[in-house]
Design a protein around this motif. Structure first.
Motif, PDB file in Angstrom:
ATOM      1  N   ALA A   1       0.844  -1.194   0.000  1.00 54.72           N
ATOM      2  CA  ALA A   1       0.000   0.000   0.000  1.00 54.72           C
ATOM      3  C   ALA A   1       0.879   1.243   0.000  1.00 54.72           C
ATOM      4  O   ALA A   1       2.036   1.213   0.432  1.00 54.72           O
ATOM      5  CB  ALA A   1      -0.926   0.008   1.210  1.00 54.72           C
ATOM      6  N   SER A   2       0.324   2.325  -0.495  1.00 55.99           N
ATOM      7  CA  SER A   2       1.023   3.612  -0.487  1.00 55.99           C
ATOM      8  C   SER A   2       0.052   4.708  -0.079  1.00 55.99           C
ATOM      9  O   SER A   2      -1.170   4.531  -0.149  1.00 55.99           O
ATOM     10  CB  SER A   2       1.620   3.915  -1.867  1.00 55.99           C
ATOM     11  N   MET A   3       0.604   5.833   0.348  1.00 51.37           N
ATOM     12  CA  MET A   3      -0.224   6.938   0.821  1.00 51.37           C
ATOM     13  C   MET A   3       0.458   8.260   0.492  1.00 51.37           C
ATOM     14  O   MET A   3       1.662   8.421   0.703  1.00 51.37           O
ATOM     15  CB  MET A   3      -0.419   6.798   2.343  1.00 51.37           C
ATOM     16  N   LYS A   4      -0.315   9.185  -0.037  1.00 54.13           N
ATOM     17  CA  LYS A   4       0.222  10.509  -0.300  1.00 54.13           C
ATOM     18  C   LYS A   4       0.498  11.216   1.017  1.00 54.13           C
ATOM     19  O   LYS A   4      -0.299  11.147   1.951  1.00 54.13           O
ATOM     20  CB  LYS A   4      -0.772  11.326  -1.133  1.00 54.13           C
ATOM     21  N   ILE A   5       1.632  11.893   1.063  1.00 57.21           N
ATOM     22  CA  ILE A   5       2.049  12.573   2.289  1.00 57.21           C
ATOM     23  C   ILE A   5       1.930  14.082   2.091  1.00 57.21           C
ATOM     24  O   ILE A   5       2.356  14.631   1.070  1.00 57.21           O
ATOM     25  CB  ILE A   5       3.498  12.199   2.654  1.00 57.21           C
ATOM     26  N   ASN A   6       1.339  14.740   3.070  1.00 55.98           N
ATOM     27  CA  ASN A   6       1.193  16.188   3.013  1.00 55.98           C
ATOM     28  C   ASN A   6       2.529  16.854   3.305  1.00 55.98           C
ATOM     29  O   ASN A   6       3.125  16.624   4.356  1.00 55.98           O
ATOM     30  CB  ASN A   6       0.149  16.653   4.039  1.00 55.98           C
ATOM     31  N   VAL A   7       2.983  17.658   2.358  1.00 55.90           N
ATOM     32  CA  VAL A   7       4.261  18.368   2.497  1.00 55.90           C
ATOM     33  C   VAL A   7       4.015  19.851   2.270  1.00 55.90           C
ATOM     34  O   VAL A   7       3.536  20.250   1.208  1.00 55.90           O
ATOM     35  CB  VAL A   7       5.306  17.827   1.500  1.00 55.90           C
ATOM     36  N   GLU A   8       4.328  20.642   3.268  1.00 54.34           N
ATOM     37  CA  GLU A   8       4.122  22.087   3.174  1.00 54.34           C
ATOM     38  C   GLU A   8       4.997  22.670   2.075  1.00 54.34           C
ATOM     39  O   GLU A   8       6.188  22.367   1.979  1.00 54.34           O
ATOM     40  CB  GLU A   8       4.473  22.726   4.521  1.00 54.34           C
ATOM     41  N   GLY A   9       4.396  23.487   1.217  1.00 53.43           N
ATOM     42  CA  GLY A   9       5.146  24.114   0.133  1.00 53.43           C
ATOM     43  C   GLY A   9       5.313  23.248  -1.095  1.00 53.43           C
ATOM     44  O   GLY A   9       6.044  23.623  -2.031  1.00 53.43           O
ATOM     45  N   ALA A  10       4.660  22.082  -1.125  1.00 48.84           N
ATOM     46  CA  ALA A  10       4.773  21.192  -2.284  1.00 48.84           C
ATOM     47  C   ALA A  10       4.226  21.872  -3.535  1.00 48.84           C
ATOM     48  O   ALA A  10       3.246  22.627  -3.474  1.00 48.84           O
ATOM     49  CB  ALA A  10       4.021  19.891  -2.020  1.00 48.84           C
ATOM     50  N   LYS A  11       4.858  21.614  -4.674  1.00 42.51           N
ATOM     51  CA  LYS A  11       4.409  22.174  -5.940  1.00 42.51           C
ATOM     52  C   LYS A  11       3.448  21.202  -6.623  1.00 42.51           C
ATOM     53  O   LYS A  11       3.363  20.031  -6.263  1.00 42.51           O
ATOM     54  CB  LYS A  11       5.611  22.477  -6.830  1.00 42.51           C
TER      55      LYS A  11
END
Length: 476
Positions: free
Chosen positions: A174-184
Protein backbone atom coordinates in the motif's frame (compact mmCIF):
# COMPACT_ATOMS: atom_id res chain seq x y z
CA UNK A 1 -21.54 -7.26 14.10
CA UNK A 2 -24.01 -4.81 15.66
CA UNK A 3 -23.08 -1.16 16.04
CA UNK A 4 -21.82 -0.41 19.55
CA UNK A 5 -23.77 2.14 21.58
CA UNK A 6 -20.65 3.53 23.23
CA UNK A 7 -17.29 4.09 21.57
CA UNK A 8 -14.53 4.69 24.11
CA UNK A 9 -12.37 7.54 22.87
CA UNK A 10 -8.91 6.75 21.53
CA UNK A 11 -6.87 9.04 23.73
CA UNK A 12 -3.17 9.23 23.10
CA UNK A 13 -0.58 8.51 23.99
CA UNK A 14 -1.72 5.21 25.57
CA UNK A 15 -4.20 6.82 27.96
CA UNK A 16 -6.48 4.59 25.91
CA UNK A 17 -4.27 1.59 26.57
CA UNK A 18 -4.96 -2.12 26.16
CA UNK A 19 -6.30 -2.49 29.70
CA UNK A 20 -8.94 0.21 29.22
CA UNK A 21 -9.93 -1.03 25.77
CA UNK A 22 -10.23 -4.57 27.06
CA UNK A 23 -12.42 -3.58 30.01
CA UNK A 24 -14.75 -1.57 27.77
CA UNK A 25 -14.93 -4.43 25.30
CA UNK A 26 -15.69 -6.92 28.08
CA UNK A 27 -18.63 -4.68 28.99
CA UNK A 28 -20.12 -4.99 25.52
CA UNK A 29 -18.97 -1.69 24.00
CA UNK A 30 -16.22 -0.67 21.57
CA UNK A 31 -12.92 -0.49 23.43
CA UNK A 32 -10.34 1.58 21.57
CA UNK A 33 -6.58 1.75 21.88
CA UNK A 34 -4.59 4.77 20.81
CA UNK A 35 -2.05 3.96 18.11
CA UNK A 36 -0.08 7.17 18.69
CA UNK A 37 3.63 6.68 19.47
CA UNK A 38 3.24 2.96 20.14
CA UNK A 39 6.82 2.30 19.00
CA UNK A 40 8.42 4.37 21.75
CA UNK A 41 5.83 3.23 24.30
CA UNK A 42 6.66 -0.45 23.71
CA UNK A 43 10.36 0.37 24.05
CA UNK A 44 9.87 2.22 27.34
CA UNK A 45 7.65 -0.51 28.80
CA UNK A 46 10.34 -3.08 28.00
CA UNK A 47 13.07 -0.87 29.41
CA UNK A 48 11.09 -0.43 32.61
CA UNK A 49 11.13 -4.20 33.11
CA UNK A 50 7.81 -5.18 31.51
CA UNK A 51 5.89 -5.58 34.76
CA UNK A 52 3.62 -8.62 34.51
CA UNK A 53 5.40 -9.81 31.37
CA UNK A 54 2.57 -8.58 29.14
CA UNK A 55 4.75 -7.10 26.40
CA UNK A 56 6.85 -10.25 26.10
CA UNK A 57 3.76 -12.48 26.17
CA UNK A 58 2.21 -10.54 23.31
CA UNK A 59 5.48 -10.49 21.38
CA UNK A 60 5.61 -14.28 21.74
CA UNK A 61 2.37 -14.36 19.72
CA UNK A 62 3.68 -12.02 17.01
CA UNK A 63 3.62 -13.86 13.66
CA UNK A 64 7.22 -12.93 12.84
CA UNK A 65 9.30 -14.24 15.71
CA UNK A 66 12.72 -13.21 14.43
CA UNK A 67 11.55 -9.60 14.60
CA UNK A 68 10.00 -10.06 18.07
CA UNK A 69 13.16 -11.63 19.47
CA UNK A 70 15.30 -8.76 18.15
CA UNK A 71 13.08 -6.22 19.87
CA UNK A 72 13.22 -8.03 23.22
CA UNK A 73 16.98 -8.54 23.00
CA UNK A 74 17.60 -4.88 22.19
CA UNK A 75 15.24 -3.15 24.62
CA UNK A 76 14.18 -5.42 27.48
CA UNK A 77 15.87 -4.64 30.81
CA UNK A 78 15.19 -7.14 33.57
CA UNK A 79 14.13 -5.25 36.68
CA UNK A 80 13.98 -1.98 34.74
CA UNK A 81 16.53 0.72 34.02
CA UNK A 82 18.13 2.59 36.91
CA UNK A 83 16.45 5.74 38.15
CA UNK A 84 17.84 8.80 36.41
CA UNK A 85 19.07 6.85 33.40
CA UNK A 86 17.81 8.06 30.04
CA UNK A 87 15.57 5.85 27.90
CA UNK A 88 16.98 4.33 24.74
CA UNK A 89 16.50 6.46 21.64
CA UNK A 90 14.80 5.21 18.51
CA UNK A 91 14.88 6.94 15.11
CA UNK A 92 12.26 9.52 14.25
CA UNK A 93 10.01 8.61 11.35
CA UNK A 94 10.91 9.99 7.95
CA UNK A 95 9.85 9.43 4.36
CA UNK A 96 12.30 6.51 4.26
CA UNK A 97 12.27 4.99 7.76
CA UNK A 98 14.79 2.28 8.65
CA UNK A 99 13.59 -1.32 8.55
CA UNK A 100 14.04 -1.70 12.31
CA UNK A 101 11.66 1.20 12.99
CA UNK A 102 9.01 -0.25 10.68
CA UNK A 103 9.30 -3.63 12.36
CA UNK A 104 9.07 -2.04 15.80
CA UNK A 105 5.99 -0.02 14.83
CA UNK A 106 4.19 -3.03 13.36
CA UNK A 107 5.02 -5.13 16.42
CA UNK A 108 4.03 -2.40 18.90
CA UNK A 109 0.58 -1.95 17.40
CA UNK A 110 0.11 -5.72 17.21
CA UNK A 111 1.01 -6.00 20.90
CA UNK A 112 -1.53 -3.40 22.03
CA UNK A 113 -4.37 -4.89 19.97
CA UNK A 114 -3.46 -8.47 20.92
CA UNK A 115 -3.57 -7.66 24.64
CA UNK A 116 -6.84 -5.70 24.30
CA UNK A 117 -8.48 -8.67 22.54
CA UNK A 118 -6.91 -11.44 24.59
CA UNK A 119 -9.31 -13.92 26.18
CA UNK A 120 -12.69 -12.61 24.99
CA UNK A 121 -14.85 -12.13 21.88
CA UNK A 122 -15.58 -8.40 22.22
CA UNK A 123 -14.69 -5.79 19.62
CA UNK A 124 -11.61 -3.57 19.78
CA UNK A 125 -10.67 -0.55 17.69
CA UNK A 126 -7.59 1.56 17.11
CA UNK A 127 -7.53 5.35 16.88
CA UNK A 128 -4.94 7.02 14.66
CA UNK A 129 -4.41 10.61 13.56
CA UNK A 130 -4.27 11.58 9.90
CA UNK A 131 -2.07 14.46 11.06
CA UNK A 132 0.65 11.95 12.09
CA UNK A 133 0.97 10.31 8.68
CA UNK A 134 4.40 8.73 8.56
CA UNK A 135 3.87 5.81 11.00
CA UNK A 136 0.29 5.11 9.91
CA UNK A 137 0.87 2.41 7.28
CA UNK A 138 3.01 0.33 9.62
CA UNK A 139 0.62 1.00 12.53
CA UNK A 140 -2.41 -0.12 10.51
CA UNK A 141 -0.71 -3.30 9.36
CA UNK A 142 0.35 -4.16 12.91
CA UNK A 143 -3.16 -3.55 14.24
CA UNK A 144 -4.64 -5.76 11.53
CA UNK A 145 -2.16 -8.51 12.40
CA UNK A 146 -3.56 -8.27 15.93
CA UNK A 147 -7.12 -8.69 14.65
CA UNK A 148 -8.39 -5.15 15.19
CA UNK A 149 -12.12 -4.80 14.48
CA UNK A 150 -12.38 -1.03 13.86
CA UNK A 151 -10.06 1.70 12.63
CA UNK A 152 -11.06 5.20 13.72
CA UNK A 153 -9.30 8.24 12.30
CA UNK A 154 -9.58 12.01 12.38
CA UNK A 155 -7.37 15.13 12.63
CA UNK A 156 -7.38 15.56 8.87
CA UNK A 157 -9.01 13.96 5.86
CA UNK A 158 -8.14 10.23 5.93
CA UNK A 159 -9.61 9.60 2.48
CA UNK A 160 -7.00 7.01 1.47
CA UNK A 161 -7.22 4.83 4.58
CA UNK A 162 -10.27 2.67 3.62
CA UNK A 163 -8.54 1.57 0.41
CA UNK A 164 -5.33 0.84 2.32
CA UNK A 165 -7.28 -1.46 4.67
CA UNK A 166 -8.64 -3.27 1.62
CA UNK A 167 -5.14 -3.79 0.24
CA UNK A 168 -3.66 -5.03 3.50
CA UNK A 169 -6.53 -7.51 3.89
CA UNK A 170 -5.53 -8.96 0.52
CA UNK A 171 -1.84 -9.09 1.45
CA UNK A 172 -0.94 -6.33 -1.00
CA UNK A 173 1.48 -3.42 -0.71
CA UNK A 174 0.00 0.00 0.00
CA UNK A 175 1.02 3.61 -0.49
CA UNK A 176 -0.22 6.94 0.82
CA UNK A 177 0.22 10.51 -0.30
CA UNK A 178 2.05 12.57 2.29
CA UNK A 179 1.19 16.19 3.01
CA UNK A 180 4.26 18.37 2.50
CA UNK A 181 4.12 22.09 3.17
CA UNK A 182 5.15 24.11 0.13
CA UNK A 183 4.77 21.19 -2.28
CA UNK A 184 4.41 22.17 -5.94
CA UNK A 185 1.70 20.92 -8.28
CA UNK A 186 3.98 18.41 -10.01
CA UNK A 187 5.53 17.09 -6.78
CA UNK A 188 4.70 13.56 -5.68
CA UNK A 189 5.45 12.72 -2.06
CA UNK A 190 4.35 9.18 -1.30
CA UNK A 191 4.94 6.77 1.59
CA UNK A 192 5.12 3.08 0.64
CA UNK A 193 4.71 -0.02 2.77
CA UNK A 194 5.31 -3.58 1.61
CA UNK A 195 4.42 -6.34 4.11
CA UNK A 196 6.16 -8.98 1.96
CA UNK A 197 9.36 -6.94 1.65
CA UNK A 198 9.44 -6.52 5.43
CA UNK A 199 8.38 -9.98 6.58
CA UNK A 200 8.61 -12.28 3.56
CA UNK A 201 5.99 -13.77 1.27
CA UNK A 202 4.42 -16.11 3.84
CA UNK A 203 1.95 -13.59 5.22
CA UNK A 204 -1.13 -14.40 7.34
CA UNK A 205 -4.62 -13.73 6.00
CA UNK A 206 -6.11 -10.61 7.56
CA UNK A 207 -9.68 -9.46 8.10
CA UNK A 208 -10.60 -5.98 6.92
CA UNK A 209 -11.66 -3.90 9.94
CA UNK A 210 -14.54 -1.46 9.78
CA UNK A 211 -13.51 2.14 9.18
CA UNK A 212 -14.98 5.11 11.05
CA UNK A 213 -14.02 8.67 10.12
CA UNK A 214 -14.02 11.39 12.77
CA UNK A 215 -15.46 14.50 11.16
CA UNK A 216 -16.45 18.00 12.26
CA UNK A 217 -18.31 19.35 9.21
CA UNK A 218 -20.87 18.30 6.63
CA UNK A 219 -18.38 18.91 3.84
CA UNK A 220 -15.88 16.50 5.36
CA UNK A 221 -18.59 13.92 6.05
CA UNK A 222 -19.72 13.99 2.40
CA UNK A 223 -16.12 13.86 1.16
CA UNK A 224 -15.34 10.81 3.26
CA UNK A 225 -18.48 8.85 2.41
CA UNK A 226 -18.55 9.63 -1.31
CA UNK A 227 -14.89 10.10 -2.25
CA UNK A 228 -12.86 7.80 0.02
CA UNK A 229 -10.83 5.06 -1.65
CA UNK A 230 -12.90 2.33 0.02
CA UNK A 231 -15.95 1.85 2.21
CA UNK A 232 -16.55 4.19 5.11
CA UNK A 233 -18.56 2.18 7.63
CA UNK A 234 -19.60 5.08 9.84
CA UNK A 235 -18.89 8.59 11.10
CA UNK A 236 -18.02 10.04 14.49
CA UNK A 237 -19.38 13.59 14.63
CA UNK A 238 -17.00 15.42 16.94
CA UNK A 239 -17.99 18.79 18.38
CA UNK A 240 -15.45 21.40 19.58
CA UNK A 241 -16.19 20.46 23.20
CA UNK A 242 -14.41 17.11 22.72
CA UNK A 243 -10.99 16.65 24.32
CA UNK A 244 -7.60 16.52 22.61
CA UNK A 245 -7.25 18.14 19.19
CA UNK A 246 -10.20 20.03 17.76
CA UNK A 247 -10.81 21.13 14.20
CA UNK A 248 -9.98 24.83 13.69
CA UNK A 249 -13.00 27.15 13.28
CA UNK A 250 -14.12 27.17 9.66
CA UNK A 251 -14.63 30.92 9.69
CA UNK A 252 -11.01 31.67 10.57
CA UNK A 253 -9.24 31.75 13.93
CA UNK A 254 -10.85 34.37 16.15
CA UNK A 255 -10.47 34.30 19.93
CA UNK A 256 -12.82 35.26 22.73
CA UNK A 257 -11.89 37.29 25.82
CA UNK A 258 -10.32 34.24 27.49
CA UNK A 259 -8.17 33.46 24.43
CA UNK A 260 -10.18 30.47 23.22
CA UNK A 261 -11.25 29.91 19.59
CA UNK A 262 -14.72 31.11 18.64
CA UNK A 263 -16.87 28.59 16.77
CA UNK A 264 -19.79 30.00 14.79
CA UNK A 265 -22.49 29.19 12.25
CA UNK A 266 -20.06 27.68 9.75
CA UNK A 267 -19.05 25.09 12.36
CA UNK A 268 -22.59 23.83 12.98
CA UNK A 269 -23.30 20.36 11.63
CA UNK A 270 -26.60 19.60 9.92
CA UNK A 271 -27.46 16.14 11.21
CA UNK A 272 -30.32 15.81 8.72
CA UNK A 273 -27.74 15.94 5.93
CA UNK A 274 -25.59 13.45 7.83
CA UNK A 275 -28.55 11.06 7.99
CA UNK A 276 -28.90 11.45 4.21
CA UNK A 277 -25.47 9.84 3.75
CA UNK A 278 -26.98 6.52 4.92
CA UNK A 279 -24.15 5.50 7.25
CA UNK A 280 -24.38 5.04 11.03
CA UNK A 281 -23.01 7.89 13.10
CA UNK A 282 -22.03 8.59 16.70
CA UNK A 283 -21.91 11.96 18.50
CA UNK A 284 -18.86 13.06 20.49
CA UNK A 285 -18.14 15.96 22.83
CA UNK A 286 -20.14 16.12 26.07
CA UNK A 287 -22.21 12.93 25.66
CA UNK A 288 -21.11 11.24 28.87
CA UNK A 289 -24.53 10.93 30.57
CA UNK A 290 -27.72 8.95 30.00
CA UNK A 291 -29.72 12.08 29.16
CA UNK A 292 -27.19 12.97 26.47
CA UNK A 293 -27.29 9.44 25.06
CA UNK A 294 -31.08 9.70 24.73
CA UNK A 295 -30.61 13.06 23.03
CA UNK A 296 -28.16 11.50 20.57
CA UNK A 297 -30.64 8.73 19.77
CA UNK A 298 -33.35 11.33 19.17
CA UNK A 299 -31.13 13.03 16.60
CA UNK A 300 -30.58 9.82 14.64
CA UNK A 301 -27.24 8.70 16.09
CA UNK A 302 -26.67 5.03 16.86
CA UNK A 303 -24.62 5.96 19.91
CA UNK A 304 -21.96 8.23 21.38
CA UNK A 305 -18.19 8.45 21.70
CA UNK A 306 -16.94 9.29 25.20
CA UNK A 307 -13.36 10.08 26.16
CA UNK A 308 -12.87 12.17 29.29
CA UNK A 309 -14.79 9.97 31.73
CA UNK A 310 -12.81 6.94 30.55
CA UNK A 311 -9.53 8.85 30.74
CA UNK A 312 -9.92 9.25 34.50
CA UNK A 313 -11.18 5.74 35.32
CA UNK A 314 -8.87 3.27 37.04
CA UNK A 315 -8.14 1.16 33.93
CA UNK A 316 -6.84 4.04 31.82
CA UNK A 317 -3.17 4.52 31.11
CA UNK A 318 -3.04 7.88 32.90
CA UNK A 319 -0.32 7.75 35.53
CA UNK A 320 -2.00 6.66 38.77
CA UNK A 321 -0.37 9.31 40.95
CA UNK A 322 -1.26 12.03 38.44
CA UNK A 323 -4.83 10.77 38.11
CA UNK A 324 -5.34 10.60 41.87
CA UNK A 325 -3.83 14.03 42.40
CA UNK A 326 -6.17 15.63 39.85
CA UNK A 327 -9.28 13.87 41.11
CA UNK A 328 -8.59 14.40 44.82
CA UNK A 329 -7.64 18.05 44.40
CA UNK A 330 -10.78 18.50 42.34
CA UNK A 331 -10.14 22.09 41.21
CA UNK A 332 -9.49 22.09 37.50
CA UNK A 333 -10.68 23.65 34.30
CA UNK A 334 -10.26 22.89 30.61
CA UNK A 335 -9.15 25.56 28.17
CA UNK A 336 -8.91 25.30 24.40
CA UNK A 337 -5.39 26.49 23.63
CA UNK A 338 -5.08 27.66 20.00
CA UNK A 339 -1.26 27.61 20.15
CA UNK A 340 -0.22 24.65 22.32
CA UNK A 341 -0.15 21.95 19.64
CA UNK A 342 2.60 22.02 17.02
CA UNK A 343 -0.04 20.78 14.54
CA UNK A 344 -1.75 24.17 14.48
CA UNK A 345 -5.01 22.54 15.62
CA UNK A 346 -6.63 23.89 18.81
CA UNK A 347 -5.86 21.58 21.73
CA UNK A 348 -7.72 21.13 25.02
CA UNK A 349 -5.44 21.55 28.06
CA UNK A 350 -6.52 20.66 31.60
CA UNK A 351 -5.30 23.19 34.13
CA UNK A 352 -5.22 22.47 37.85
CA UNK A 353 -6.27 25.61 39.71
CA UNK A 354 -4.68 27.24 42.77
CA UNK A 355 -1.31 25.63 42.06
CA UNK A 356 1.85 26.68 40.23
CA UNK A 357 0.58 27.97 36.91
CA UNK A 358 0.92 25.70 33.94
CA UNK A 359 2.64 28.46 31.95
CA UNK A 360 5.35 29.31 34.49
CA UNK A 361 6.14 25.63 35.02
CA UNK A 362 6.32 24.98 31.30
CA UNK A 363 8.63 27.92 30.67
CA UNK A 364 11.29 26.08 32.70
CA UNK A 365 11.44 23.38 30.04
CA UNK A 366 14.36 23.53 27.59
CA UNK A 367 13.04 23.46 24.02
CA UNK A 368 13.92 20.14 22.45
CA UNK A 369 12.40 17.97 19.71
CA UNK A 370 13.58 14.41 20.35
CA UNK A 371 10.49 12.37 19.48
CA UNK A 372 9.19 14.15 16.41
CA UNK A 373 5.73 12.67 15.92
CA UNK A 374 4.14 16.08 15.30
CA UNK A 375 6.80 17.55 13.05
CA UNK A 376 5.67 19.28 9.87
CA UNK A 377 7.11 18.06 6.59
CA UNK A 378 8.17 20.86 4.25
CA UNK A 379 9.61 21.06 0.75
CA UNK A 380 13.21 22.24 0.69
CA UNK A 381 14.59 24.29 -2.19
CA UNK A 382 16.20 21.22 -3.77
CA UNK A 383 12.83 19.42 -3.87
CA UNK A 384 13.56 17.05 -0.99
CA UNK A 385 11.62 16.86 2.26
CA UNK A 386 12.66 18.58 5.48
CA UNK A 387 11.24 18.23 8.98
CA UNK A 388 10.56 20.98 11.51
CA UNK A 389 8.47 21.52 14.62
CA UNK A 390 7.43 24.92 16.01
CA UNK A 391 8.06 23.54 19.52
CA UNK A 392 11.74 22.82 18.73
CA UNK A 393 14.50 25.35 19.52
CA UNK A 394 13.55 28.65 17.91
CA UNK A 395 16.85 29.11 16.06
CA UNK A 396 16.61 25.63 14.56
CA UNK A 397 13.04 26.26 13.40
CA UNK A 398 13.94 29.58 11.78
CA UNK A 399 17.00 28.00 10.12
CA UNK A 400 14.63 25.55 8.44
CA UNK A 401 12.54 28.36 7.01
CA UNK A 402 9.87 28.42 9.70
CA UNK A 403 8.37 31.80 10.69
CA UNK A 404 9.39 32.85 14.20
CA UNK A 405 5.81 33.77 15.14
CA UNK A 406 4.80 30.12 14.75
CA UNK A 407 7.04 29.19 17.70
CA UNK A 408 5.19 31.39 20.18
CA UNK A 409 3.18 29.46 22.76
CA UNK A 410 3.95 26.03 21.30
CA UNK A 411 4.34 23.08 23.63
CA UNK A 412 5.96 19.69 23.15
CA UNK A 413 2.89 17.45 23.14
CA UNK A 414 4.98 14.36 22.36
CA UNK A 415 6.92 14.48 25.62
CA UNK A 416 3.98 15.84 27.62
CA UNK A 417 1.69 13.00 26.58
CA UNK A 418 4.32 10.38 27.43
CA UNK A 419 4.75 11.99 30.86
CA UNK A 420 0.98 11.64 31.35
CA UNK A 421 1.33 7.85 31.28
CA UNK A 422 4.38 7.59 33.51
CA UNK A 423 7.03 7.49 30.78
CA UNK A 424 8.53 10.96 31.30
CA UNK A 425 11.95 11.54 29.81
CA UNK A 426 14.63 12.47 32.33
CA UNK A 427 17.76 14.20 31.08
CA UNK A 428 21.36 14.33 32.22
CA UNK A 429 20.84 17.87 33.56
CA UNK A 430 18.12 16.53 35.89
CA UNK A 431 15.13 17.99 34.04
CA UNK A 432 12.11 15.67 33.95
CA UNK A 433 9.38 16.22 31.34
CA UNK A 434 6.09 17.46 32.82
CA UNK A 435 2.62 16.04 32.06
CA UNK A 436 0.31 17.87 29.66
CA UNK A 437 -3.17 16.50 30.32
CA UNK A 438 -6.11 16.98 27.97
CA UNK A 439 -9.83 16.58 28.65
CA UNK A 440 -13.17 17.55 27.15
CA UNK A 441 -14.99 20.75 28.06
CA UNK A 442 -17.77 18.88 29.84
CA UNK A 443 -16.81 16.60 32.71
CA UNK A 444 -19.93 16.61 34.86
CA UNK A 445 -19.77 12.84 35.28
CA UNK A 446 -16.28 13.09 36.77
CA UNK A 447 -17.42 15.90 39.06
CA UNK A 448 -20.27 13.69 40.32
CA UNK A 449 -17.84 10.90 41.19
CA UNK A 450 -15.55 13.40 42.93
CA UNK A 451 -18.40 15.02 44.86
CA UNK A 452 -19.23 11.61 46.36
CA UNK A 453 -15.61 10.83 47.14
CA UNK A 454 -15.54 7.99 44.60
CA UNK A 455 -12.13 8.45 43.04
CA UNK A 456 -11.51 4.86 42.01
CA UNK A 457 -14.36 4.48 39.54
CA UNK A 458 -13.95 2.05 36.66
CA UNK A 459 -14.87 1.77 32.98
CA UNK A 460 -17.87 -0.41 33.89
CA UNK A 461 -19.20 2.36 36.17
CA UNK A 462 -18.92 4.87 33.32
CA UNK A 463 -20.65 2.54 30.85
CA UNK A 464 -23.51 1.64 33.16
CA UNK A 465 -24.07 5.30 34.04
CA UNK A 466 -24.21 6.34 30.38
CA UNK A 467 -26.60 3.50 29.59
CA UNK A 468 -28.85 4.51 32.48
CA UNK A 469 -28.26 1.26 34.36
CA UNK A 470 -26.79 2.98 37.41
CA UNK A 471 -27.37 6.25 39.21
CA UNK A 472 -24.61 8.77 38.36
CA UNK A 473 -21.80 8.76 40.87
CA UNK A 474 -22.57 5.38 42.46
CA UNK A 475 -19.74 2.94 42.04
CA UNK A 476 -20.39 -0.80 41.98
Amino acid sequence: MENPVIIQGGMGAAVSNWRLAKEVSLNGQLGVISGTAMDIILVRRLQEGDEGGHMRRALAAFPFQECAEKIIEKFYVEGGIESGKEYARIPMFSMEPPVELLELTVAANFVEVFLAKEGHEGVVGINLLEKIQLPNLASLYGAMLGGVDYVIMGAGIPREIPGILDKFSRGEDASMKINVEGAKVDDSFVMNFSPSALFGSDLPMLSRPKFLAIISSNVLATTMVKKATGKVDGLVIEYPSAGGHNAPPRGGMKLDESGEPIYGDKDRIDLEKIKGLSVPFWLAGGYEKYEKLKEAFSMGAVGVQVGTAFAFCRESGLDEKLRNAILRFGKFEVKTDPLASPTGFPFKVLRVLDTLSELSEYLARPRICNLGYLRTLFRKEDGTVGYRCPAEPVKAYIAKGGPVEETEGRKCLCNGLLANIGHASEYMNGYIEKPLVTAGSYFELIKEYISRGEYNFGASDVIETILGEREPGTVG
